[in-house]
Design a protein around this motif. Sequence first.
Motif, PDB file in Angstrom:
ATOM      1  N   THR A  30       6.023  -5.880   2.231  1.00 18.13           N
ATOM      2  CA  THR A  30       5.430  -6.007   3.559  1.00 18.13           C
ATOM      3  C   THR A  30       5.213  -7.494   3.761  1.00 18.13           C
ATOM      4  O   THR A  30       5.487  -8.296   2.863  1.00 18.13           O
ATOM      5  CB  THR A  30       4.081  -5.274   3.637  1.00 18.13           C
ATOM      6  OG1 THR A  30       3.167  -5.934   2.751  1.00 18.13           O
ATOM      7  CG2 THR A  30       4.200  -3.816   3.255  1.00 18.13           C
ATOM      8  N   LYS A  31       4.690  -7.842   4.923  1.00 17.67           N
ATOM      9  CA  LYS A  31       4.467  -9.261   5.185  1.00 17.67           C
ATOM     10  C   LYS A  31       3.454  -9.842   4.189  1.00 17.67           C
ATOM     11  O   LYS A  31       3.537 -10.980   3.771  1.00 17.67           O
ATOM     12  CB  LYS A  31       3.932  -9.418   6.623  1.00 17.67           C
ATOM     13  CG  LYS A  31       4.295 -10.756   7.227  1.00 17.67           C
ATOM     14  CD  LYS A  31       3.899 -10.810   8.687  1.00 17.67           C
ATOM     15  CE  LYS A  31       3.965 -12.237   9.192  1.00 17.67           C
ATOM     16  NZ  LYS A  31       3.236 -12.445  10.417  1.00 17.67           N
ATOM     17  N   ARG A  32       2.492  -9.008   3.813  1.00 15.38           N
ATOM     18  CA  ARG A  32       1.403  -9.485   2.964  1.00 15.38           C
ATOM     19  C   ARG A  32       1.698  -9.314   1.468  1.00 15.38           C
ATOM     20  O   ARG A  32       1.287 -10.122   0.654  1.00 15.38           O
ATOM     21  CB  ARG A  32       0.114  -8.724   3.315  1.00 15.38           C
ATOM     22  CG  ARG A  32      -1.142  -9.344   2.780  1.00 15.38           C
ATOM     23  CD  ARG A  32      -2.369  -8.555   3.172  1.00 15.38           C
ATOM     24  NE  ARG A  32      -2.396  -7.214   2.612  1.00 15.38           N
ATOM     25  CZ  ARG A  32      -2.685  -6.940   1.348  1.00 15.38           C
ATOM     26  NH1 ARG A  32      -2.977  -7.915   0.507  1.00 15.38           N
ATOM     27  NH2 ARG A  32      -2.679  -5.697   0.915  1.00 15.38           N
ATOM     28  N   VAL A  33       2.391  -8.221   1.118  1.00 15.60           N
ATOM     29  CA  VAL A  33       2.712  -7.958  -0.288  1.00 15.60           C
ATOM     30  C   VAL A  33       4.231  -7.983  -0.435  1.00 15.60           C
ATOM     31  O   VAL A  33       4.918  -7.141   0.136  1.00 15.60           O
ATOM     32  CB  VAL A  33       2.149  -6.593  -0.736  1.00 15.60           C
ATOM     33  CG1 VAL A  33       2.406  -6.374  -2.213  1.00 15.60           C
ATOM     34  CG2 VAL A  33       0.668  -6.491  -0.429  1.00 15.60           C
ATOM     35  N   GLN A  34       4.723  -8.971  -1.179  1.00 11.61           N
ATOM     36  CA  GLN A  34       6.173  -9.153  -1.241  1.00 11.61           C
ATOM     37  C   GLN A  34       6.699  -9.091  -2.671  1.00 11.61           C
ATOM     38  O   GLN A  34       6.008  -9.486  -3.610  1.00 11.61           O
ATOM     39  CB  GLN A  34       6.550 -10.509  -0.647  1.00 11.61           C
ATOM     40  CG  GLN A  34       6.171 -10.634   0.807  1.00 11.61           C
ATOM     41  CD  GLN A  34       6.715 -11.910   1.409  1.00 11.61           C
ATOM     42  OE1 GLN A  34       7.775 -12.400   1.024  1.00 11.61           O
ATOM     43  NE2 GLN A  34       5.982 -12.449   2.362  1.00 11.61           N
ATOM     44  N   PRO A  77      -4.075 -16.410  -1.970  1.00 11.07           N
ATOM     45  CA  PRO A  77      -2.820 -15.826  -2.485  1.00 11.07           C
ATOM     46  C   PRO A  77      -2.955 -15.496  -3.967  1.00 11.07           C
ATOM     47  O   PRO A  77      -3.782 -16.088  -4.664  1.00 11.07           O
ATOM     48  CB  PRO A  77      -1.795 -16.948  -2.279  1.00 11.07           C
ATOM     49  CG  PRO A  77      -2.475 -18.053  -1.598  1.00 11.07           C
ATOM     50  CD  PRO A  77      -3.942 -17.842  -1.650  1.00 11.07           C
ATOM     51  N   THR A 101      -6.361  -8.770  -0.924  1.00 16.85           N
ATOM     52  CA  THR A 101      -7.504  -8.070  -0.316  1.00 16.85           C
ATOM     53  C   THR A 101      -8.045  -7.063  -1.327  1.00 16.85           C
ATOM     54  O   THR A 101      -7.377  -6.785  -2.335  1.00 16.85           O
ATOM     55  CB  THR A 101      -7.111  -7.292   0.954  1.00 16.85           C
ATOM     56  OG1 THR A 101      -6.397  -6.114   0.549  1.00 16.85           O
ATOM     57  CG2 THR A 101      -6.283  -8.108   1.904  1.00 16.85           C
ATOM     58  N   ASP A 117      -6.009  -4.227  -2.772  1.00 19.79           N
ATOM     59  CA  ASP A 117      -5.035  -4.427  -3.847  1.00 19.79           C
ATOM     60  C   ASP A 117      -5.604  -4.069  -5.212  1.00 19.79           C
ATOM     61  O   ASP A 117      -4.899  -4.152  -6.212  1.00 19.79           O
ATOM     62  CB  ASP A 117      -4.542  -5.879  -3.842  1.00 19.79           C
ATOM     63  CG  ASP A 117      -3.829  -6.216  -2.540  1.00 19.79           C
ATOM     64  OD1 ASP A 117      -3.048  -5.374  -2.074  1.00 19.79           O
ATOM     65  OD2 ASP A 117      -4.070  -7.309  -1.989  1.00 19.79           O
ATOM     66  N   PHE A 131       0.992 -11.517  -3.394  1.00 18.11           N
ATOM     67  CA  PHE A 131       0.028 -11.094  -2.380  1.00 18.11           C
ATOM     68  C   PHE A 131      -0.426 -12.316  -1.593  1.00 18.11           C
ATOM     69  O   PHE A 131      -0.858 -13.302  -2.197  1.00 18.11           O
ATOM     70  CB  PHE A 131      -1.217 -10.477  -3.017  1.00 18.11           C
ATOM     71  CG  PHE A 131      -0.940  -9.369  -3.983  1.00 18.11           C
ATOM     72  CD1 PHE A 131      -0.947  -8.048  -3.566  1.00 18.11           C
ATOM     73  CD2 PHE A 131      -0.685  -9.643  -5.332  1.00 18.11           C
ATOM     74  CE1 PHE A 131      -0.721  -7.014  -4.464  1.00 18.11           C
ATOM     75  CE2 PHE A 131      -0.453  -8.620  -6.230  1.00 18.11           C
ATOM     76  CZ  PHE A 131      -0.466  -7.301  -5.788  1.00 18.11           C
ATOM     77  N   ASP A 132      -0.354 -12.265  -0.264  1.00 20.66           N
ATOM     78  CA  ASP A 132      -0.851 -13.396   0.522  1.00 20.66           C
ATOM     79  C   ASP A 132      -1.335 -12.924   1.893  1.00 20.66           C
ATOM     80  O   ASP A 132      -0.532 -12.694   2.771  1.00 20.66           O
ATOM     81  CB  ASP A 132       0.235 -14.465   0.663  1.00 20.66           C
ATOM     82  CG  ASP A 132      -0.347 -15.749   1.238  1.00 20.66           C
ATOM     83  OD1 ASP A 132      -1.594 -15.872   1.279  1.00 20.66           O
ATOM     84  OD2 ASP A 132       0.455 -16.612   1.640  1.00 20.66           O
ATOM     85  N   PRO A 133      -2.637 -12.799   2.089  1.00 18.97           N
ATOM     86  CA  PRO A 133      -3.677 -13.019   1.057  1.00 18.97           C
ATOM     87  C   PRO A 133      -3.971 -11.737   0.293  1.00 18.97           C
ATOM     88  O   PRO A 133      -3.599 -10.644   0.726  1.00 18.97           O
ATOM     89  CB  PRO A 133      -4.883 -13.406   1.908  1.00 18.97           C
ATOM     90  CG  PRO A 133      -4.713 -12.579   3.148  1.00 18.97           C
ATOM     91  CD  PRO A 133      -3.233 -12.493   3.408  1.00 18.97           C
TER      92      PRO A 133
END
Length: 413
Positions: free
Chosen positions: A173-177, A146, A191, A194, A187-189
């Motif tokens: 989004t689910k990954r970038v909030q 993260p 990548t 990014d 960011f989680d996770p």
Amino acid sequence: MENATIFCAVLFISLSIAVAELRGNYATFVNSTWVDTSNPSGPGDVVLMGPSTVVVGKNYNFTCHVVCNPLCNFTWLFNGLNVTSGFSEIFMHPANFSDNGVLTCQATNVVTLTTKAVSKVIRVTDPKNNISVEPTVQYPPTAGRPYGLRCLTTGNATAALWVKNNLVLETSTKRVQLLHKNTVLFFDPLTIFDNAIFQCLAFVGPWPLTSESFILRVNYGPQTPIIQAQNLLGPAVRQSFQCYVDCHPLCNYTWYLGERMFWHGSHVSIQLANFTISNNLTCKAVNPVTGFTGAASIIPKIPFGPRNAIISGPSELILGHSYTFRCSTPSYPPSNHTWYLDNKAVAQGDVYQVASATLADNGTLQCTAHNDVTGLSVTNSTELKLINGTTSFKFSSASLVAALTLLLLQLLP
Ligand SMILES: *[C@@H]1O[C@H](CO)[C@@H](O)[C@H](O)[C@H]1NC(C)=O
Ligand SMILES: *[C@@H]1O[C@H](CO)[C@@H](O)[C@H](O)[C@H]1NC(C)=O
Ligand SMILES: *[C@@H]1O[C@H](CO)[C@@H](O)[C@H](O)[C@H]1NC(C)=O
Ligand SMILES: *[C@@H]1O[C@H](CO)[C@@H](O)[C@H](O)[C@H]1NC(C)=O
Ligand SMILES: *[C@@H]1O[C@H](CO)[C@@H](O)[C@H](O)[C@H]1NC(C)=O
Ligand SMILES: *[C@@H]1O[C@H](CO)[C@@H](O)[C@H](O)[C@H]1NC(C)=O
Ligand SMILES: *[C@@H]1O[C@H](CO)[C@@H](O)[C@H](O)[C@H]1NC(C)=O
Ligand SMILES: *[C@@H]1O[C@H](CO)[C@@H](O)[C@H](O)[C@H]1NC(C)=O
Ligand SMILES: *[C@@H]1O[C@H](CO)[C@@H](O)[C@H](O)[C@H]1NC(C)=O
Ligand SMILES: *[C@@H]1O[C@H](CO)[C@@H](O)[C@H](O)[C@H]1NC(C)=O
Ligand SMILES: *[C@@H]1O[C@H](CO)[C@@H](O)[C@H](O)[C@H]1NC(C)=O
Ligand SMILES: *[C@@H]1O[C@H](CO)[C@@H](O)[C@H](O)[C@H]1NC(C)=O
């Protein structure tokens, strides 16, 4: 030709005087009219001097430098719009929030009309209402973990938007909030997608305030390490190996022969004499930032041989029949073969063909194998005997007579 030059020079003198008057500095410009206009050059590279960050309420000067003969004329644009023309210097007086944008200086050679331009992004800041970006975690940005960016504001500025590569970031989004009223980008996770330039944006009244750019460069790898063996390097019997791995920042490489560490670097050249067949060559890559590791192994092909040469094929030949002989030799790389019949070279390659056996084929057939890389050779031989064939095969009397006639003819002196 001469007339045209004089005309240009005169035209230039009048233009220069016009500019000089515009600027109210007649003397210096009159002098510049003596520049040789028959040999114009430039503009060379344009350099725009001045700050890229300005503080609201203060004065700033921007100057354009360029090598140009005769002197260049300058046009200044701000956010694509014409501001002023003529001089190499402009003033920002005093800086205010509407000065956020791109300042461009265009230099034009007044004789050739060649133009070159250079631009600079100007960011307006306010010490009382400031905005900045900082990471939310202590560790370096690492793929798979993260990561977060926080927008910090002072004074009346309130964080409003995130900008990625100059585009406003879409909703979570689910990954970038976007968390905590847009103040945290999480960011989680994380990548490698990014990787970008991030800015956060706030408003002070109607004026947008942009943070400095935060360049996010994700550390990742080592991914998919592979070892590539380069070509064999001739009789010196050294072979080189290259380790390839996807890694940011550049990975650190260590080579192992079996368990023994023997080299650092992405490339290694090895004396193959040091090897035994079972040795396993390993390249280990370490990411210097994250400490993550990856490895690739190969069992190198050690040049060897030729060990022995085995000739396959019959030892008895029947007159007129065709035969194939093969010479096989365990060897790496494959050996070259040369065939000799009674010490006379008769063929190259691992196969020797006898299209139609004659008396000349009654003799000693020899195969020599040579390995260019190891420099070793081996020879073997077999006796070939020409026979009547009546014992092994049934012939029509006609063909038998023909064969015997041939045999007798060849025996005659
Ligand atoms: C004009 O140029 C000449 C040489 O190019 C120089 O010696 C002279 O000082 C200059 N005059 C002025 C007013 O700049
Ligand atoms: C800007 O230029 C003017 C006139 O050339 C000069 O007086 C002033 O000191 C300059 N200001 C800066 C900040 O360089
Ligand atoms: C800027 O304005 C001048 C005249 O004021 C014009 O000649 C020039 O083409 C303009 N340049 C641009 C890029 O609009
Ligand atoms: C410089 O360019 C401007 C705008 O194009 C023009 O008005 C001016 O006359 C030019 N000056 C010279 C010396 O060419
Ligand atoms: C914040 O806004 C208030 C009200 O408009 C104003 O009085 C104050 O000076 C502002 N503070 C700063 C640092 O701009
Ligand atoms: C690789 O490792 C060596 C020894 O640990 C170190 O001195 C060197 O700086 C490292 N290189 C990189 C690119 O990290
Ligand atoms: C191979 O052997 C030579 C001489 O024995 C030695 O100098 C060299 O370091 C060895 N290379 C490796 C990779 O072990
Ligand atoms: C090389 O050795 C390592 C461990 O020593 C092993 O994991 C790996 O599979 C071996 N590679 C090959 C190609 O045999
Ligand atoms: C020659 O050939 C014979 C029989 O095929 C084999 O036993 C022998 O090892 C060979 N010798 C050499 C030096 O290759
Ligand atoms: C052996 O064969 C290779 C490839 O066919 C060739 O390049 C090389 O010159 C040959 N060597 C000899 C000694 O004939
Ligand atoms: C073939 O060669 C062998 C040995 O060299 C010899 O004894 C024999 O007579 C030869 N046969 C013929 C048909 O020439
Ligand atoms: C060849 O065949 C002829 C006739 O069948 C026979 O007389 C002769 O002895 C044979 N020779 C050999 C070397 O077998």
